[in-house]
Enzyme design. Structure first.
Site, PDB file in Angstrom:
ATOM      1  N   PHE A 114       0.811  -1.214   0.000  1.00 15.15           N
ATOM      2  CA  PHE A 114       0.000   0.000   0.000  1.00 15.15           C
ATOM      3  C   PHE A 114       0.848   1.269   0.000  1.00 15.15           C
ATOM      4  CE2 PHE A 114       0.851  -0.013   4.514  1.00 15.15           C
ATOM      5  CZ  PHE A 114       0.617   1.272   4.969  1.00 15.15           C
ATOM      6  N   LYS A 115       2.107   1.154   0.403  1.00 15.40           N
ATOM      7  CA  LYS A 115       2.972   2.330   0.418  1.00 15.40           C
ATOM      8  C   LYS A 115       3.150   2.922  -0.978  1.00 15.40           C
ATOM      9  CE  LYS A 115       3.527   1.496   4.784  1.00 15.40           C
ATOM     10  NZ  LYS A 115       4.748   1.260   5.525  1.00 15.40           N
TER      11      LYS A 115
END
Length: 494
Positions: A114-115
């Site tokens: 998700f980063k």
């Protein structure tokens, strides 16, 4: 819009300065002076738009010193065709075996975590901002990572002109796949070093270097300045607000709820940035009811959100969800500032106590705000394995972090429509996921495990991970915590 600091509310800076500096000089975190509000008509207007168009609308509310052309350039570059494996960038899918559970898949970017949602955008934001705030400086990105931030930041900033990026990670605190992703990173402006300690040690070391005036002066002598790619940087956090706004639009568009109906959001949480982004979305007017903080065995946040006492003086567990193996949740400081009525003196007191004693208890006012917005729960290692197996049997392959959130969601036993943030591809943790599915760890190396996971699950291994096998290892240094400052000098060659 202007920004202030959680430890000095008299400070007033533009978003360009906040993003370029990353952290305030006295150690506080930058926050918007006010949270922009979306009307019902404005939220409804987002529904038919693409993810990129939604992002432009939301970002323009926070980055008011960026021109429309600059925001278009940043968003189009970050989410251009081919960068993300899903056309929707952050798709919402149903969670099989539940009536109202829905997965927000945030792992379709180039590092499968998700980063990427923020760290593909941050280099564009930072280089645009620095041209305005520090046009003649080389920006040095200093990062502490519990696994995913490091690789996503390295990938986002590799070979970006006028930047360098240095990443520290706990040597025994990341998965084998996460470590290999960082050790094989390409790029002429990147460097990586492991430390003999855990993520909290890495994060504390990085913060100490950031706020050390002597280090800052040495960089200035070499025409450099620090910035951050961790979620302490507002430019890392604001892109995450976008996907919660987008998720609500998708829930309406897919018929999972009616417009105006509230949803819950469950987030597997370590450093508190991801769930804080959902808090900002709620305060903007997105119909969100509860923000559910899901922790693993390092459940310091569960205890805090339940009791009002933050106490990091506890056993640290190395778990199968390593990105959540954190006992000092930096972004919590932003929430405390907002809930205290922007009382910077109060926040300075809490942070001083945390530094000196590892413990503080918040006021009744803050606790009332927490109870109004948050719920919390945690998942043990055994529960995590059982959840991966049960979820797989129902038809969905989840990684270890997502499984924590799914388990906490099921414990809530809520009938409200719910978004569960899925933060990583299961292929980043093949040993843990396979062990949960098969009941025992297969006697295979890391890449053979990914192939076995593909065979067992009848899913495809993401191409960014498949390409790691034959890449040369570039970075093998391991440092003592006390030597991190010297490592920075060595990696910069100053």
């Amino acid at each position: 819009m202007f920004y202030t600091s959680t430890r000095n509310k008299n400070l007033r800076v533009t978003s360009s300065e906040a993003i370029t500096k990353g952290i305030s000089d006295e150690g506080g975190l930058f926050v918007p002076e006010e949270i922009p509000h979306l009307t019902e008509d404005e939220i409804m207007g987002l529904i038919p738009l693409s993810y990129k168009e939604r992002a432009k609308k939301i970002l323009s509310l926070y980055l008011t010193d960026f021109t429309e052309e600059e925001i278009n350039y940043c968003v189009e570059g970050a989410y251009r065709d081919g960068k993300f494996s899903s056309e929707k960038i952050a798709p919402v899918v149903d969670l099989p075996g539940t009536d109202n559970g829905h997965i927000l898949e945030l792992f379709w970017g180039p590092t499968c975590a998700f980063k990427d949602m923020a760290l593909q955008l941050l280099p564009y934001l930072l280089t645009t901002a620095s041209k305005r705030f520090a046009p003649d400086k080389e920006i040095v990105i200093l990062v502490a990572t519990s696994g995913d931030t490091g690789k996503a930041a390295l990938e986002g900033f590799k070979d970006v002109p006028h930047t360098r990026i240095l990443v520290f990670y706990p040597d025994q605190g990341v998965s084998a796949m996460q470590k290999l992703q960082m050790q094989t990173q390409a790029g002429e402006n990147v460097a990586v070093c492991a430390i003999k300690g855990n993520f909290d040690d890495a994060q504390s070391g990085v913060k100490k270097i950031f706020t050390d005036k002597a280090v800052g002066e040495k960089l200035a002598q070499n025409n450099m300045m620090f910035s951050s790619a961790n979620s302490i940087n507002w430019g890392r956090l604001v892109p995450q607000v976008v996907y919660y706004c987008s998720a609500y639009c998708d829930m309406v568009e897919q018929g999972n709820l009616y417009f105006g109906e509230k949803m819950d959001v469950v987030v597997p949480t370590g450093n508190f940035g991801n769930i804080l982004a959902a808090y900002y979305a709620k305060k903007m007017g997105v119909p969100i009811n509860l923000l559910v903080c899901a922790s693993n065995s390092n459940n310091v946040l569960t205890d805090f959100l339940t009791t009002g006492t933050y106490d990091r003086n506890r056993k640290f567990y190395t778990t199968t969800s390593p990105s959540m193996d954190i006992l000092i949740s930096s972004n919590l400081e932003r929430l405390l500032f907002h809930l205290s009525g922007e009382n910077d003196e109060e926040i300075r007191g809490y942070m001083k106590l945390l530094s000196e004693t590892g413990k503080y208890t918040v006021s009744d006012e803050i606790m009332a705000g927490i109870k109004e917005n948050f719920a919390a729960g945690y998942s043990t290692e055994d529960e995590d394995r059982d959840t991966i197996k049960e979820t797989f049997d129902n038809g969905y392959l989840a990684d270890t972090h997502t499984a924590v959130a799914i388990n906490v969601y099921k414990k809530l036993d809520s009938d409200r429509p719910t978004i569960i943030a899925s933060t990583a591809s299961p292929y980043k943790f093949p040993k843990s996921v396979l062990t949960a599915i098969l009941g025992q760890a297969p006697d295979l190396d890391e890449f053979d495990m990914t192939e076995e996971l593909s065979r067992v699950s009848t899913t495809k291994m993401p191409l960014p991970l498949a390409g790691l096998k034959n890449r040369p290892v570039r970075f093998t240094s391991v440092s003592e915590i006390s030597d991190m400052e010297q490592c920075v000098y060595d990696m910069l060659g100053i």
